[in-house]
Design an enzyme around this catalytic site. Structure first.
Site, PDB file in Angstrom:
ATOM      1  N   CYS A 269       0.862  -1.177   0.000  1.00  0.00           N
ATOM      2  CA  CYS A 269       0.000   0.000   0.000  1.00  0.00           C
ATOM      3  C   CYS A 269       0.896   1.222   0.000  1.00  0.00           C
ATOM      4  CB  CYS A 269      -0.850   0.018   1.268  1.00  0.00           C
ATOM      5  SG  CYS A 269      -1.827  -1.473   1.460  1.00  0.00           S
TER       6      CYS A 269
ATOM      7  N   ARG B 229       1.636   1.538  -5.890  1.00  0.00           N
ATOM      8  CA  ARG B 229       1.883   0.558  -4.832  1.00  0.00           C
ATOM      9  C   ARG B 229       0.612  -0.217  -4.470  1.00  0.00           C
ATOM     10  NH1 ARG B 229       6.631   1.479  -1.980  1.00  0.00           N
ATOM     11  NH2 ARG B 229       5.791   0.083  -0.409  1.00  0.00           N
TER      12      ARG B 229
ATOM     13  N   TRP C 215      -4.054  -1.860  -1.253  1.00  0.00           N
ATOM     14  CA  TRP C 215      -4.056  -3.109  -2.028  1.00  0.00           C
ATOM     15  C   TRP C 215      -4.560  -4.145  -1.040  1.00  0.00           C
ATOM     16  CZ3 TRP C 215      -1.745  -8.005  -1.945  1.00  0.00           C
ATOM     17  CH2 TRP C 215      -1.753  -8.705  -3.154  1.00  0.00           C
TER      18      TRP C 215
ATOM     19  N   ASN D  80       0.554  -0.376   6.278  1.00  0.00           N
ATOM     20  CA  ASN D  80       0.999  -1.182   5.137  1.00  0.00           C
ATOM     21  C   ASN D  80       1.625  -2.444   5.709  1.00  0.00           C
ATOM     22  OD1 ASN D  80       2.006  -2.198   2.743  1.00  0.00           O
ATOM     23  ND2 ASN D  80       3.776  -0.810   2.708  1.00  0.00           N
ATOM     24  N   GLY D  81       1.185  -3.616   5.241  1.00  0.00           N
ATOM     25  CA  GLY D  81       1.746  -4.871   5.756  1.00  0.00           C
ATOM     26  C   GLY D  81       0.621  -5.804   6.168  1.00  0.00           C
TER      27      GLY D  81
ATOM     28  N   GLU E 190      10.304 -13.321 -19.723  1.00  0.00           N
ATOM     29  CA  GLU E 190      10.002 -11.908 -19.497  1.00  0.00           C
ATOM     30  C   GLU E 190       8.929 -11.429 -20.484  1.00  0.00           C
ATOM     31  OE1 GLU E 190      10.294  -9.949 -17.262  1.00  0.00           O
ATOM     32  OE2 GLU E 190      10.303  -7.907 -18.038  1.00  0.00           O
TER      33      GLU E 190
ATOM     34  N   LYS F 193       5.289 -10.029 -19.216  1.00  0.00           N
ATOM     35  CA  LYS F 193       4.805  -8.681 -19.540  1.00  0.00           C
ATOM     36  C   LYS F 193       3.386  -8.758 -20.087  1.00  0.00           C
ATOM     37  CE  LYS F 193       7.057  -6.572 -17.738  1.00  0.00           C
ATOM     38  NZ  LYS F 193       8.167  -6.929 -16.974  1.00  0.00           N
TER      39      LYS F 193
ATOM     40  N   GLU G 101       0.917  -9.649 -17.208  1.00  0.00           N
ATOM     41  CA  GLU G 101       0.635  -8.675 -16.163  1.00  0.00           C
ATOM     42  C   GLU G 101      -0.043  -7.416 -16.668  1.00  0.00           C
ATOM     43  OE1 GLU G 101       5.249  -7.163 -15.469  1.00  0.00           O
ATOM     44  OE2 GLU G 101       3.857  -7.137 -13.801  1.00  0.00           O
TER      45      GLU G 101
ATOM     46  N   HIS H 122       7.292 -31.842 -25.973  1.00  0.00           N
ATOM     47  CA  HIS H 122       7.063 -32.728 -24.824  1.00  0.00           C
ATOM     48  C   HIS H 122       5.721 -32.429 -24.144  1.00  0.00           C
ATOM     49  CE1 HIS H 122      11.013 -34.431 -25.276  1.00  0.00           C
ATOM     50  NE2 HIS H 122      11.521 -33.206 -25.348  1.00  0.00           N
TER      51      HIS H 122
ATOM     52  N   LYS I 264       3.385  -2.554  -7.155  1.00  0.00           N
ATOM     53  CA  LYS I 264       4.774  -2.448  -7.589  1.00  0.00           C
ATOM     54  C   LYS I 264       5.724  -3.143  -6.622  1.00  0.00           C
ATOM     55  CE  LYS I 264       8.099  -0.677 -10.177  1.00  0.00           C
ATOM     56  NZ  LYS I 264       8.314  -1.341 -11.476  1.00  0.00           N
TER      57      LYS I 264
HETATM   58  C1  AGP Z   1       7.654  -7.167 -13.059  1.00  0.00           C
HETATM   59  O1  AGP Z   1       7.078  -6.545 -14.144  1.00  0.00           O
HETATM   60  C2  AGP Z   1       6.804  -7.282 -11.883  1.00  0.00           C
HETATM   61  N1  AGP Z   1       6.191  -6.089 -11.513  1.00  0.00           N
HETATM   62  C3  AGP Z   1       7.346  -8.130 -10.754  1.00  0.00           C
HETATM   63  O2  AGP Z   1       7.498  -9.421 -11.247  1.00  0.00           O
HETATM   64  C4  AGP Z   1       8.653  -7.697 -10.038  1.00  0.00           C
HETATM   65  O3  AGP Z   1       9.740  -7.830 -10.893  1.00  0.00           O
HETATM   66  C5  AGP Z   1       8.835  -8.550  -8.771  1.00  0.00           C
HETATM   67  O4  AGP Z   1       7.763  -8.306  -7.914  1.00  0.00           O
HETATM   68  C6  AGP Z   1      10.143  -8.291  -8.074  1.00  0.00           C
HETATM   69  O5  AGP Z   1      10.223  -6.995  -7.576  1.00  0.00           O
HETATM   70  P1  AGP Z   1      11.600  -6.391  -7.057  1.00  0.00           P
HETATM   71  O6  AGP Z   1      12.543  -6.384  -8.206  1.00  0.00           O
HETATM   72  O7  AGP Z   1      11.243  -5.004  -6.580  1.00  0.00           O
HETATM   73  O8  AGP Z   1      12.078  -7.273  -5.963  1.00  0.00           O
END
Ligand code: AGP
Length: 612
Positions: A2, A27, A77, A103-104, A485, A489, A492, A508, A607
């Site tokens: 958050c 966040r 969040w 937050n947490g 990757e 992308k 997400e 396979h 994030k």
């Molecule tokens: C990537 O696009 C994501 N948002 C996510 O996988 C991110 O890379 C992951 O949460 C790790 O975050 P960090 O690098 O801040 O540890």
């Protein structure tokens, strides 16, 4: 997960807090709220939705909020309890004494709730956060420090708490365990936030709260205490980020801006960690003399995109030195397994935010096992930077889009340079390979730029295939991390099913899924594996899957194998990720845009993942 913002001592506290929440909205963004200390009491305004909607509501109720010089705000969040106005923060105790944001996750929230309900206190939300709020009101007898101390010592789990006491105007209290919080003082006001970028408009001198720390913010500055109430001294850390770096500028989305910044980020990284044709990391990474020679094991640990950067790094290290036992581990698994460690182990923890709970836990485990630990993070002052002995800072500047882009390339660049440093110190890196790879890296910014200029081509492809029922990304060896990757992308930000496979694995099992509605994106740069990968592509084409090929410029023959082809500049084999990732990022971006997705704040994500 958050975002928190607080301010005390400014007549425009309302705008400052809203602005800080907007900057941290990435966040968490399912609901938002702000509590302002007005002359006639605390005004608590909350909504389900975005900060912009909260701002509108506050504007409508501006008259009620006049004269507020302090307040606290939150973007949520949801973890415990649905997304409702009642569950949104700030929360208030039944007696109105405490207003609190969190937050947490409070792990003993249920027990606290049961105890307090037995005493006749009525809870109104489904959240874990209401427990510390009601508990603090129950403990408080006029001594705020003693109450904060008792509260913090009775909570388990992770928390960043920011609190206003009704009878203590001019004060905001903060506490941190497990979730980040940064505080600062400037021009007769004090501030707190989850993320340093929210404070850069006011000052660059920031106090990053430590584990087990309480802070009192007032117009007189910030004072710090341990959870036992002992006064603690603390020096600010200067963060040399510019606040405009955290603005979108001319771009429609942060993600697009951050994709564009990659050539500059790479240039800066290379200039900062190399001399002309040699790696120069000694000034930044002061490991014990001779350590690299004694290292037998290298462990690369991270989550999400950062994990894929470590997979790319593994390929680079093992191409230079086959005498090392290199392990790449997802942090959430590393922390629960009995993985070897000790004085012959170099463990590298990669985290853009430096706050990812799993990566931090894994680093703590490796330290406890006596491994030599290095953190690679983008945020100076972040928890991982402060907890791990050695940090290499990636120089990407603030990344706001939830989808990591420029920090991915910055991480691979730093890991590639670390690979050169490690193998050079071990005496296995030839001068030829060193010059070849550094020379190759120096060409990358211009090569990446040339791909960025071909955005219209990628946009057209993204639009053409946006009706696909799913995507496969395939490739071999150095391309495998990129397939992951590329698929991540799309998942997400476009919410589309996408799978990544080592090309040789398709037959396979996964090949059974293929038909004309499932697009295959195949990464086939020139080199020893081109023919083998093209055979795998042929197998997919024979099942009617449309094929998008990424191949090296000049590979005209590749057109025979594909519905569409994207040509990629020629690089050193180990450096393909840097150029290969650009079309994949743009492809995901334009697919998401075509489908009308919320690109910078995709659903269900945040994030910085500060919970397990
Ligand atoms: C990537 O696009 C994501 N948002 C996510 O996988 C991110 O890379 C992951 O949460 C790790 O975050 P960090 O690098 O801040 O540890």
């Amino acid at each position: 997960m958050c975002g928190i913002m607080g301010c005390v001592g400014k007549p425009d506290a309302r705008e400052i807090i809203l602005n800080g929440l907007a900057r941290q909205e990435y966040r968490g963004y399912d609901s938002a709220g702000i509590a302002l200390r007005c002359p006639d009491g605390v005004r608590n305004i909350k909504i389900v939705g975005r900060v912009s909607e909260l701002a509108k509501l506050i504007e409508e109720r501006a008259a009620e909020c006049d004269g507020a010089a302090s307040g606290i705000g939150h973007t949520r969040w949801a973890t415990h309890g649905g997304v409702t106005v009642t569950n949104a923060h700030p929360h208030e105790s039944s007696d109105g004494m405490i207003t609190l944001v969190h937050n947490g996750i409070i792990e003993n929230a249920r027990e606290i709730r049961a105890d307090l309900e037995a005493k006749g206190i009525t809870f109104v939300t489904e959240t874990d956060t209401e427990s510390p709020c009601q508990l603090l009101a129950n403990i408080y007898d006029g001594d705020a420090l003693a109450a904060m101390s008792a509260l913090c010592n009775s909570l388990t789990g992770a928390f960043a708490l920011v609190i206003m006491f009704r009878d203590r105007p001019g004060e905001i209290w903060c506490a941190r365990k497990g979730s980040p919080l940064v505080v600062a003082t400037a021009d007769g006001a004090s501030y707190c936030a989850s993320d340093p970028t929210a404070l850069l408009e006011y000052t660059h001198d920031l106090f990053f709260m430590e584990e087990g720390e309480i802070a009192l913010l007032s117009v007189d500055g910030c004072r710090f205490f341990s959870f036992d109430g002992e006064r603690a001294g603390k020096e600010p850390i200067r963060l040399n980020w510019d606040s405009v770096m955290a603005d979108k500028g001319q771009f429609e989305h942060f993600m697009r801006k951050e994709i564009e910044e990659q050539p500059d980020v790479l240039r800066l990284t290379i200039d900062s960690y190399t001399a002309v044709t040699s790696v120069d990391m000694e000034k930044s990474l002061k490991l014990p003399d001779g350590l690299m020679k004694r290292i037998r094991r290298v462990q690369l640990v991270a989550c999400g995109t950062s994990h894929y950067a470590t997979l790319a790094a593994k390929d680079i290290i093992e191409s230079l030195d086959d005498s090392l036992d290199i392990r790449v581990e997802v942090a959430s698994e590393y922390r629960y397994r009995n993985i070897p460690g000790g004085g012959d182990t170099l463990a590298v923890f990669v985290s853009q935010s430096g706050e990812t709970a799993d990566t931090l836990a894994a680093a703590r485990l490796a330290r406890a096992k006596g491994s030599h630990c290095v953190a690679i993070t983008n945020v100076r002052g972040s928890t991982i930077d402060r907890e791990v002995e050695h940090t290499l800072l990636s120089l990407a500047g603030p990344e706001i889009g939830v989808a990591a882009t420029k920090t991915f390339t910055a991480q691979i660049a730093l890991l590639a340079l670390l690979a050169l440093h490690l193998t050079k110190e071990r005496g296995v890196l030839s001068a030829r390979d060193e010059a070849r790879l550094i020379g190759g890296m120096r060409l990358l910014p211009a090569q990446m730029q040339s791909l960025l200029e071909r955005e219209p081509e990628i946009k057209a492809l993204a639009e053409k295939y946006s009706g696909s029922k799913g995507y496969f990304f395939i490739g071999r060896r150095e391309c495998v991390p990129l397939t992951m990757e590329g698929a991540l992308k799309l998942k997400e930000i476009a919410y589309l099913p996408s799978e990544a496979y080592a090309a040789g694995e398709m037959k396979h099992g996964p090949i059974a899924m293929l038909d004309e509605k499932l697009a295959v994106v195949a990464l086939v740069p020139e080199g020893d594996l081109r023919e083998k990968t093209l055979s795998n592509v042929e197998e997919c084409r024979a099942r009617n899957a449309p094929i998008i090929l990424l191949v090296t410029e000049g590979d005209a023959e590749a057109r025979e194998f594909a519905s569409d082809v994207v040509f990629i500049p020629r690089t050193e084999r180990e450096l393909f990720s840097f150029v290969g990732v650009i079309p994949l990022q743009l492809f995901a971006y334009h697919t998401a845009k075509t489908l009308g997705r919320d690109i910078d704040m995709p659903r269900n994500l945040a994030k910085s993942v500060t919970v397990e």
